[in-house]
Design an enzyme around this catalytic site. Sequence first.
Site, PDB file in Angstrom:
ATOM      1  N   CYS A  10      -6.318  -5.908  -2.722  1.00 18.08           N
ATOM      2  CA  CYS A  10      -7.019  -6.113  -1.453  1.00 18.08           C
ATOM      3  C   CYS A  10      -8.526  -6.259  -1.703  1.00 18.08           C
ATOM      4  CB  CYS A  10      -6.759  -4.938  -0.512  1.00 18.08           C
ATOM      5  SG  CYS A  10      -7.405  -3.368  -1.128  1.00 18.08           S
ATOM      6  N   CYS A  13     -10.194  -3.310  -3.348  1.00 18.48           N
ATOM      7  CA  CYS A  13      -9.923  -3.224  -4.784  1.00 18.48           C
ATOM      8  C   CYS A  13     -10.831  -4.174  -5.564  1.00 18.48           C
ATOM      9  CB  CYS A  13      -8.463  -3.540  -5.074  1.00 18.48           C
ATOM     10  SG  CYS A  13      -7.307  -2.450  -4.235  1.00 18.48           S
TER      11      CYS A  13
END
Length: 77
Positions: A10, A13
């Site tokens: 995501c 991240c």
Amino acid sequence: MEIKILGIGCKNCVNLAKNTEEALKELGMEATITKVTDMKDIAKYGIMRTPGLVIDEKVVSYGKVASAEEITELLKK
């Protein structure tokens, strides 16, 4: 030194990975950065929320995007 970014890929991240690279560059350090995206592998670290940051197999942050400054302090330890 081995650093792992725990998360499914995501935006958080990705930002954690960027902040980690920035912190390493600021300190003049080198490390292998691995992105762990498999939920079974992430669960082995005992975290319930991503992103997670693991330095030399020790979970040092999870559930938030640590800033480059925070990561710099973690790397100094």
